[in-house]
Every structure is written in C-alpha cells, then in structure tokens.
Design a protein around this motif. Structure first.
Motif, PDB file in Angstrom:
ATOM      1  N   PHE A 126       0.835  -1.382   0.199  1.00  0.00           N
ATOM      2  CA  PHE A 126       0.033  -0.166  -0.016  1.00  0.00           C
ATOM      3  C   PHE A 126       0.773   1.024  -0.056  1.00  0.00           C
ATOM      4  CE2 PHE A 126      -2.759  -3.007   2.157  1.00  0.00           C
ATOM      5  CZ  PHE A 126      -3.873  -2.884   1.295  1.00  0.00           C
ATOM      6  N   HIS A 127       1.921   1.078   0.886  1.00  0.00           N
ATOM      7  CA  HIS A 127       2.993   2.559   0.751  1.00  0.00           C
ATOM      8  C   HIS A 127       2.069   3.665   1.311  1.00  0.00           C
ATOM      9  CE1 HIS A 127       5.806   0.014  -1.269  1.00  0.00           C
ATOM     10  NE2 HIS A 127       5.010   0.070  -2.270  1.00  0.00           N
ATOM     11  N   ASP A 128       1.265   3.342   2.323  1.00  0.00           N
ATOM     12  CA  ASP A 128       0.588   4.337   3.006  1.00  0.00           C
ATOM     13  C   ASP A 128       0.088   3.740   4.607  1.00  0.00           C
ATOM     14  OD1 ASP A 128      -1.836   2.781   2.752  1.00  0.00           O
ATOM     15  OD2 ASP A 128      -2.719   3.974   1.115  1.00  0.00           O
ATOM     16  N   LYS A 129      -0.527   4.659   5.113  1.00  0.00           N
ATOM     17  CA  LYS A 129      -0.998   4.324   6.454  1.00  0.00           C
ATOM     18  C   LYS A 129      -2.220   3.290   6.566  1.00  0.00           C
ATOM     19  CE  LYS A 129       0.849   8.118   9.240  1.00  0.00           C
ATOM     20  NZ  LYS A 129       2.149   7.259   9.749  1.00  0.00           N
ATOM     21  N   ARG A 130      -2.119   2.308   7.457  1.00  0.00           N
ATOM     22  CA  ARG A 130      -3.488   1.390   7.606  1.00  0.00           C
ATOM     23  C   ARG A 130      -3.506   0.853   8.961  1.00  0.00           C
ATOM     24  NH1 ARG A 130      -6.103   0.112   2.645  1.00  0.00           N
ATOM     25  NH2 ARG A 130      -5.075   1.466   1.325  1.00  0.00           N
ATOM     26  N   ARG A 131      -4.412   0.387   9.201  1.00  0.00           N
ATOM     27  CA  ARG A 131      -4.490  -0.287  10.769  1.00  0.00           C
ATOM     28  C   ARG A 131      -4.135  -1.646  10.713  1.00  0.00           C
ATOM     29  NH1 ARG A 131      -5.915   3.558  14.194  1.00  0.00           N
ATOM     30  NH2 ARG A 131      -7.935   4.086  13.004  1.00  0.00           N
ATOM     31  N   GLN A 132      -3.344  -1.897  11.683  1.00  0.00           N
ATOM     32  CA  GLN A 132      -2.880  -3.258  11.861  1.00  0.00           C
ATOM     33  C   GLN A 132      -3.194  -4.048  12.883  1.00  0.00           C
ATOM     34  OE1 GLN A 132       1.488  -3.730  11.970  1.00  0.00           O
ATOM     35  NE2 GLN A 132       1.611  -5.606  12.851  1.00  0.00           N
ATOM     36  N   ILE A 133      -3.633  -5.118  12.957  1.00  0.00           N
ATOM     37  CA  ILE A 133      -4.336  -6.074  13.704  1.00  0.00           C
ATOM     38  C   ILE A 133      -3.424  -7.355  13.600  1.00  0.00           C
ATOM     39  CG2 ILE A 133      -6.172  -7.319  14.794  1.00  0.00           C
ATOM     40  CD1 ILE A 133      -8.085  -5.415  13.065  1.00  0.00           C
ATOM     41  N   SER A 134      -2.751  -7.750  14.843  1.00  0.00           N
ATOM     42  CA  SER A 134      -1.737  -9.070  14.710  1.00  0.00           C
ATOM     43  C   SER A 134      -2.373 -10.126  15.868  1.00  0.00           C
ATOM     44  CB  SER A 134      -0.386  -8.502  15.145  1.00  0.00           C
ATOM     45  OG  SER A 134       0.196  -7.807  14.142  1.00  0.00           O
ATOM     46  N   ILE A 135      -2.446 -11.177  15.233  1.00  0.00           N
ATOM     47  CA  ILE A 135      -2.960 -12.450  16.056  1.00  0.00           C
ATOM     48  C   ILE A 135      -1.801 -13.406  16.238  1.00  0.00           C
ATOM     49  CG2 ILE A 135      -4.385 -14.330  16.158  1.00  0.00           C
ATOM     50  CD1 ILE A 135      -6.368 -12.692  14.347  1.00  0.00           C
ATOM     51  N   PHE A 136      -1.481 -13.522  17.653  1.00  0.00           N
ATOM     52  CA  PHE A 136      -0.259 -14.742  17.803  1.00  0.00           C
ATOM     53  C   PHE A 136      -1.004 -15.972  18.065  1.00  0.00           C
ATOM     54  CE2 PHE A 136       1.805 -16.939  21.354  1.00  0.00           C
ATOM     55  CZ  PHE A 136       2.953 -17.226  20.682  1.00  0.00           C
ATOM     56  N   MET A 137      -0.404 -16.876  17.456  1.00  0.00           N
ATOM     57  CA  MET A 137      -0.981 -18.146  17.571  1.00  0.00           C
ATOM     58  C   MET A 137       0.060 -19.182  18.247  1.00  0.00           C
ATOM     59  SD  MET A 137      -1.707 -18.297  13.262  1.00  0.00           S
ATOM     60  CE  MET A 137      -2.454 -19.907  13.144  1.00  0.00           C
ATOM     61  N   SER A 138      -0.405 -19.760  19.434  1.00  0.00           N
ATOM     62  CA  SER A 138       0.741 -20.341  20.109  1.00  0.00           C
ATOM     63  C   SER A 138       0.561 -21.924  19.633  1.00  0.00           C
ATOM     64  CB  SER A 138       0.089 -20.570  21.562  1.00  0.00           C
ATOM     65  OG  SER A 138      -1.114 -21.298  21.775  1.00  0.00           O
ATOM     66  N   PRO A 139       1.321 -22.911  19.981  1.00  0.00           N
ATOM     67  CA  PRO A 139       1.369 -24.403  19.574  1.00  0.00           C
ATOM     68  C   PRO A 139       0.076 -24.949  19.819  1.00  0.00           C
ATOM     69  CG  PRO A 139       3.410 -23.674  20.551  1.00  0.00           C
ATOM     70  CD  PRO A 139       2.744 -22.694  20.642  1.00  0.00           C
ATOM     71  N   ILE A 140      -0.748 -24.647  20.857  1.00  0.00           N
ATOM     72  CA  ILE A 140      -2.035 -25.166  21.187  1.00  0.00           C
ATOM     73  C   ILE A 140      -3.219 -24.676  20.402  1.00  0.00           C
ATOM     74  CG2 ILE A 140      -0.984 -25.929  23.535  1.00  0.00           C
ATOM     75  CD1 ILE A 140      -2.957 -23.646  24.511  1.00  0.00           C
ATOM     76  N   ASN A 141      -3.123 -23.227  19.516  1.00  0.00           N
ATOM     77  CA  ASN A 141      -3.940 -23.188  18.699  1.00  0.00           C
ATOM     78  C   ASN A 141      -4.425 -23.940  17.499  1.00  0.00           C
ATOM     79  OD1 ASN A 141      -3.075 -19.838  19.733  1.00  0.00           O
ATOM     80  ND2 ASN A 141      -4.968 -20.581  20.114  1.00  0.00           N
ATOM     81  N   VAL A 142      -5.298 -23.775  16.927  1.00  0.00           N
ATOM     82  CA  VAL A 142      -5.907 -24.229  15.503  1.00  0.00           C
ATOM     83  C   VAL A 142      -5.085 -23.548  14.744  1.00  0.00           C
ATOM     84  CG1 VAL A 142      -7.713 -24.492  13.822  1.00  0.00           C
ATOM     85  CG2 VAL A 142      -8.071 -25.118  16.204  1.00  0.00           C
ATOM     86  N   HIS A 143      -4.401 -24.200  13.623  1.00  0.00           N
ATOM     87  CA  HIS A 143      -3.362 -23.494  12.823  1.00  0.00           C
ATOM     88  C   HIS A 143      -3.682 -23.145  11.417  1.00  0.00           C
ATOM     89  CE1 HIS A 143      -0.653 -22.708  16.058  1.00  0.00           C
ATOM     90  NE2 HIS A 143       0.170 -22.369  15.304  1.00  0.00           N
ATOM     91  N   VAL A 144      -5.102 -23.509  10.923  1.00  0.00           N
ATOM     92  CA  VAL A 144      -5.671 -23.364   9.575  1.00  0.00           C
ATOM     93  C   VAL A 144      -5.716 -21.983   9.522  1.00  0.00           C
ATOM     94  CG1 VAL A 144      -7.486 -23.764   8.321  1.00  0.00           C
ATOM     95  CG2 VAL A 144      -6.654 -25.461   9.906  1.00  0.00           C
ATOM     96  N   ASN A 145      -5.657 -21.275   8.443  1.00  0.00           N
ATOM     97  CA  ASN A 145      -5.448 -19.856   7.887  1.00  0.00           C
ATOM     98  C   ASN A 145      -6.500 -19.879   6.962  1.00  0.00           C
ATOM     99  OD1 ASN A 145      -1.877 -19.553   8.033  1.00  0.00           O
ATOM    100  ND2 ASN A 145      -3.432 -19.246   9.826  1.00  0.00           N
ATOM    101  N   ARG A 146      -7.497 -18.843   7.351  1.00  0.00           N
ATOM    102  CA  ARG A 146      -8.664 -18.356   6.395  1.00  0.00           C
ATOM    103  C   ARG A 146      -8.598 -17.384   5.875  1.00  0.00           C
ATOM    104  NH1 ARG A 146     -12.212 -22.686   7.008  1.00  0.00           N
ATOM    105  NH2 ARG A 146     -11.683 -23.988   8.712  1.00  0.00           N
ATOM    106  N   ASN A 147      -9.150 -17.222   4.573  1.00  0.00           N
ATOM    107  CA  ASN A 147      -9.444 -15.865   3.819  1.00  0.00           C
ATOM    108  C   ASN A 147     -10.090 -14.807   4.576  1.00  0.00           C
ATOM    109  OD1 ASN A 147      -7.636 -16.492   1.494  1.00  0.00           O
ATOM    110  ND2 ASN A 147      -9.131 -17.874   0.873  1.00  0.00           N
ATOM    111  N   PRO A 148     -10.028 -13.815   5.047  1.00  0.00           N
ATOM    112  CA  PRO A 148     -10.642 -12.711   5.736  1.00  0.00           C
ATOM    113  C   PRO A 148     -11.937 -12.090   5.118  1.00  0.00           C
ATOM    114  CG  PRO A 148      -8.754 -11.638   5.314  1.00  0.00           C
ATOM    115  CD  PRO A 148      -8.722 -13.034   4.800  1.00  0.00           C
ATOM    116  N   ILE A 149     -11.654 -12.029   3.930  1.00  0.00           N
ATOM    117  CA  ILE A 149     -12.932 -11.463   3.037  1.00  0.00           C
ATOM    118  C   ILE A 149     -12.935 -12.427   1.696  1.00  0.00           C
ATOM    119  CG2 ILE A 149     -12.873  -9.102   3.890  1.00  0.00           C
ATOM    120  CD1 ILE A 149     -11.149  -8.316   1.370  1.00  0.00           C
ATOM    121  N   SER A 150     -13.785 -12.059   0.951  1.00  0.00           N
ATOM    122  CA  SER A 150     -14.024 -12.877  -0.519  1.00  0.00           C
ATOM    123  C   SER A 150     -13.381 -11.594  -1.463  1.00  0.00           C
ATOM    124  CB  SER A 150     -15.618 -13.084  -0.686  1.00  0.00           C
ATOM    125  OG  SER A 150     -16.154 -14.047   0.167  1.00  0.00           O
ATOM    126  N   GLY A 151     -12.941 -12.154  -2.491  1.00  0.00           N
ATOM    127  CA  GLY A 151     -12.628 -11.110  -3.596  1.00  0.00           C
ATOM    128  C   GLY A 151     -11.569 -12.001  -4.450  1.00  0.00           C
TER     129      GLY A 151
END
Length: 220
Positions: A89-114
């Motif tokens: 983007f090369h501009d300002k955005r809002r960042q949200i970070s999620i830490f996944m520990s070894p006991i979490n489910v580790h499947v990653n999913r698309n946050p939106i359709s497109g």
C-alpha cells in the motif's frame, strides 16, 4: 472435528517413532521394569495427542458477511495500531496482529471474499512471533485480497520460532471465498492483518480470536 491433511505425514511419522521407542523399551531398554515401561507409554501417548491436536480442524459456524473482515486465524490479539504499510500500500493502515501458540488451531482462512491481487513468499529467519522484526525478517507470505467494493485487505502469515514451514493455497489473480482455507502454519506463528483506517475495529488487545468466526473489523 477432522484432522488437517497437512498433518498426515507428521502424524504417521510420529506414530512410527513412538511405536518403535515403546517396542525397544519393552524388549530391551526397560525389560522387566514395569514402571519405566508404563511411564514411556504414558509420555508417548501425551506426545502423540499433542501432535494430533495441533492439526485439528474443529466444526464451526463460519462468519460470512461482505462488509466484515473476519479473523484469518485462531489466537490472541497482540497488536492494534496505525502503521505505515511499506510493501504494497505504501500508506497508513490499521494493523491487527494475532499470535498463534502451539495449542491453537493453525488453519489460516481468507478474511474476505474477492480477488487475490498480490501474493509473495519470503524465506527468512525464525524470530519469536511477537518480536517487532518478525513481520519483516521471518519466513512469511503476503496476500492482498480486493473485495467487490474495491476495498483491499492485506494479511501476512509469519513463521515463529518453532515454525519451519508455511503452506498456502492461494494464487495471484484467483477468486477466493471468505473463511475458505488459504493456508497453514506449522507449530507456532503469527498473522498480521492490515485494514483501511476508516474500518471499524471490533476486537481489543488480548482478545481471543477464532479463525473464520471472529469479526476483526467492519468496512465502511
């Protein structure tokens, strides 16, 4: 609940190794020592269950809403901040970070359709996932999806100190559906999501997320 296909080889290998260890302990290492044999069997069972639970995919009622940005991963929200996104983007955005520990489910999913407008894979280091430089120096992918309203959301799979392999199922130019599987990170990691500044943030620091269920933000 089912087990993810990414775990097939690891689960089979773990089973074979643990069976061999228990056979050797029964026949040779601890022959006649019932306490040691039972202890070895108990520890083996715990290790096996730990590996199996890592690849679990629980049944869930997934969130489908074209105006919402859902969590791509299970974990804990560790960052919510306005930042300069310098790769795409090369501009300002809002960042949200999620830490996944070894006991979490580790499947990653698309946050939106497109449409996947951008994809890059970067080999790199294996700093702990919460390290400030992990998002720019660790093994990682960057994916940008453009919704039909033109809003673009960027997210990164970031390997952690224990992770040694990132898997992805998306390609640049293809259409993807919200909450569908986009990848998997093995053994501890982090996901960063960059949303527009005018998006309404629906989570707070320390909140637990469920991939494909928790709404991170709402688009205007």
């Amino acid at each position: 609940m089912r087990l993810h296909r990414e775990g097939n080889t690891i689960i089979l290998t773990t089973s074979a190794v643990l069976l061999a260890v228990n056979f050797l302990s029964y026949k040779y290492l601890f022959a006649g020592n019932a306490t040691a044999i039972y202890a070895t069997a108990g520890i083996s069972l715990i290790l096996f269950l730990l590996v199996v639970q890592f690849f679990r995919v629980p049944d869930r009622q997934l969130t489908i809403n074209e105006r919402q940005i859902v969590a791509p991963a299970d974990g804990t929200v560790v960052v919510i901040e306005e930042t300069e996104e310098t790769e795409y983007f090369h501009d300002k955005r809002r960042q949200i970070s999620i830490f996944m520990s070894p006991i979490n489910v580790h499947v990653n999913r698309n946050p939106i359709s497109g449409i996947v407008r951008y994809f890059r894979y970067y080999p790199g280091k294996y700093l702990v996932a919460w390290h400030p430089k992990s998002s720019t120096e660790n093994e990682r992918t960057t994916v940008v999806i453009e919704a039909k309203n033109g809003v673009q959301v960027l997210f990164r799979q970031i390997a952690g100190a224990m992770a040694r392999r990132i898997v992805w199922y998306v390609r640049e130019g293809e259409a993807v559906e919200q909450t569908s599987e986009m990848g998997f990170i093995k053994f501890g990691s982090r996901v960063d999501v960059f949303v527009p500044l005018d998006a309404k943030i629906n989570v707070k620091m320390g909140e637990k997320t469920k991939g494909g269920v928790t709404v991170l933000a709402e688009m205007n």
